[in-house]
Design a protein around this motif. Sequence first.
Motif, mmCIF file in Angstrom:
data_model
loop_
_atom_site.group_PDB
_atom_site.id
_atom_site.type_symbol
_atom_site.label_atom_id
_atom_site.label_comp_id
_atom_site.label_asym_id
_atom_site.label_seq_id
_atom_site.Cartn_x
_atom_site.Cartn_y
_atom_site.Cartn_z
ATOM 1 N N CYS A 88 -8.235 -3.143 8.961
ATOM 2 C CA CYS A 88 -8.585 -4.113 9.993
ATOM 3 C C CYS A 88 -10.081 -4.098 10.226
ATOM 4 O O CYS A 88 -10.783 -3.148 9.917
ATOM 5 C CB CYS A 88 -7.787 -3.890 11.265
ATOM 6 S SG CYS A 88 -8.230 -2.405 12.129
ATOM 7 N N SER A 89 -10.528 -5.210 10.772
ATOM 8 C CA SER A 89 -11.961 -5.404 10.936
ATOM 9 C C SER A 89 -12.517 -4.501 12.026
ATOM 10 O O SER A 89 -11.869 -4.253 13.038
ATOM 11 C CB SER A 89 -12.219 -6.871 11.269
ATOM 12 O OG SER A 89 -13.460 -7.019 11.869
ATOM 13 N N THR A 91 -15.314 -5.241 13.600
ATOM 14 C CA THR A 91 -15.993 -6.093 14.570
ATOM 15 C C THR A 91 -15.026 -6.974 15.360
ATOM 16 O O THR A 91 -15.074 -7.002 16.579
ATOM 17 C CB THR A 91 -17.017 -6.989 13.852
ATOM 18 O OG1 THR A 91 -16.366 -7.572 12.716
ATOM 19 C CG2 THR A 91 -18.204 -6.179 13.396
ATOM 20 N N THR A 92 -14.161 -7.676 14.636
ATOM 21 C CA THR A 92 -13.268 -8.613 15.326
ATOM 22 C C THR A 92 -11.909 -7.976 15.559
ATOM 23 O O THR A 92 -11.347 -7.339 14.682
ATOM 24 C CB THR A 92 -13.070 -9.876 14.465
ATOM 25 O OG1 THR A 92 -14.251 -10.104 13.738
ATOM 26 C CG2 THR A 92 -12.739 -11.070 15.327
ATOM 27 N N GLU A 95 -8.586 -9.404 13.448
ATOM 28 C CA GLU A 95 -8.775 -9.730 12.038
ATOM 29 C C GLU A 95 -8.332 -8.567 11.171
ATOM 30 O O GLU A 95 -8.703 -7.415 11.394
ATOM 31 C CB GLU A 95 -10.259 -10.010 11.771
ATOM 32 C CG GLU A 95 -10.491 -10.719 10.452
ATOM 33 C CD GLU A 95 -11.955 -11.100 10.259
ATOM 34 O OE1 GLU A 95 -12.744 -10.866 11.179
ATOM 35 O OE2 GLU A 95 -12.281 -11.599 9.178
ATOM 36 N N GLY A 158 -7.919 -12.364 4.154
ATOM 37 C CA GLY A 158 -8.213 -12.099 5.559
ATOM 38 C C GLY A 158 -7.269 -12.879 6.457
ATOM 39 O O GLY A 158 -7.068 -14.079 6.272
ATOM 40 N N THR A 160 -6.695 -13.799 10.378
ATOM 41 C CA THR A 160 -7.272 -13.745 11.721
ATOM 42 C C THR A 160 -6.319 -14.428 12.678
ATOM 43 O O THR A 160 -6.071 -15.626 12.581
ATOM 44 C CB THR A 160 -8.630 -14.474 11.751
ATOM 45 O OG1 THR A 160 -9.404 -14.026 10.651
ATOM 46 C CG2 THR A 160 -9.362 -14.183 13.042
#
Lengths: 174, 237
Positions: A88-89, A91-92, A95, A158, A160
């Motif tokens: 998983c991201s 930053t976001t 996502e 990806g 989101t």
Amino acid sequence: MSKRLGRSRELFVLTYGALVAQLCKDYEKDEDVNKHLDRMGYDIGIRLVEDFLARSAVRKCRSYSETVDVIAQVAFKMYLGVTPSVSCSNTTENEFFLMLDKNPLVDFVEELPAGRCSLCYCNLLCGVIRGALEMVHLAAEVTFVQDRLKGDDVTEIGITFSKKLEDKKHKRQK
Amino acid sequence: MPLVELHLLKCSEVTGADMAIFSVYVVNKAGGLIYQLDHYAPRSETEKTFSFPLDLVLKLHDERVVVAFGQRDSIRVGHAVLSINGIDVNGKYTADGKEVLEYLGNPTNYPVSIRFGRPRLSSNEKLMLASMFHSLFAIGSQLSPELGSSGIEMLETDTFKLHCFQTLTGIKFVVLADPRQAGIESLLRKIYEIYSDFALKNPFYSLEMPIRCELFDQNLKLALEVAEKAGPFGPGS
């Protein structure tokens, strides 16, 4: 048994290749081909999700990350015979990434043809995931963030999720 | 060996009427009925020959000719006229176009053989009941003291049990069966598989629309028969 499966998988991979090749003949722009692949994938995903839920007996997922885990470990395994790894991201929040080590759809594809550098060859998969998630009331954007065919090191999808996870108010479903 | 089989056959003949799956409903996400099958109706019907004047009082109710007064033998109040002299009755007319009340009011038409029985639900009524159940299902989960409860999974009366399975995508499969019938839970899962195979994989079937797929019908009926044969102990597999 595996030989029999191998034969029909070959047919599937060849059919997919023929589909993409035909779309490339029909549409000049890469974006159009990508869009149509996504659309077709979506139409498959909205139906395939019921087959998946009927046969896999997965329970309601309680979080986005559980959902993505199910997609990677159960769904991909069931339909393509591969298990992408999930990350998983940083930053976001909503996502996630599926890294495809092996992808049977590109077994016979060396590289993208000249003049087709933005073609997302496996974009059908993105549509399938998007359609399937929509049917269980999860809105998400699904795209290829990295693609070996385009020269990247790995192939990564990806996902989101559009809405923020409201904790404890709703149980997320997959 | 043949003797044992004969015995088993007789058993099922005797209890066959008890172990039954009455009907199957499939409701889409909006509460619309997209499929309905009446598999078995434990209908109590009585056919008798009458002479003029009729000792039952018949009247028109909800577009049907029903018994209003004069209940006798097994003809109950509320039973509808199902056929006259072997010709089926649809609403207030017979299949060959005669108006029922008028026909039965004429002494020259007697003696007449009339079949009475509990009226079948019309397809409109089934649609309304399905959408009403859809709403009740939602109310069920709202009433729950716990958050995130499911909707109504089972509704029990003395004559039948209604089982409902809602998929994670919002489609509901509803089966009405004899209270003693077991294995309905796995039957509901099997119907989900049959739906995903023969309705969804049919490229010409549009989602959420009424299911008119021959293969779906056939496989569903097969699944119902398998479930019924298993009787009160559930299917072996």
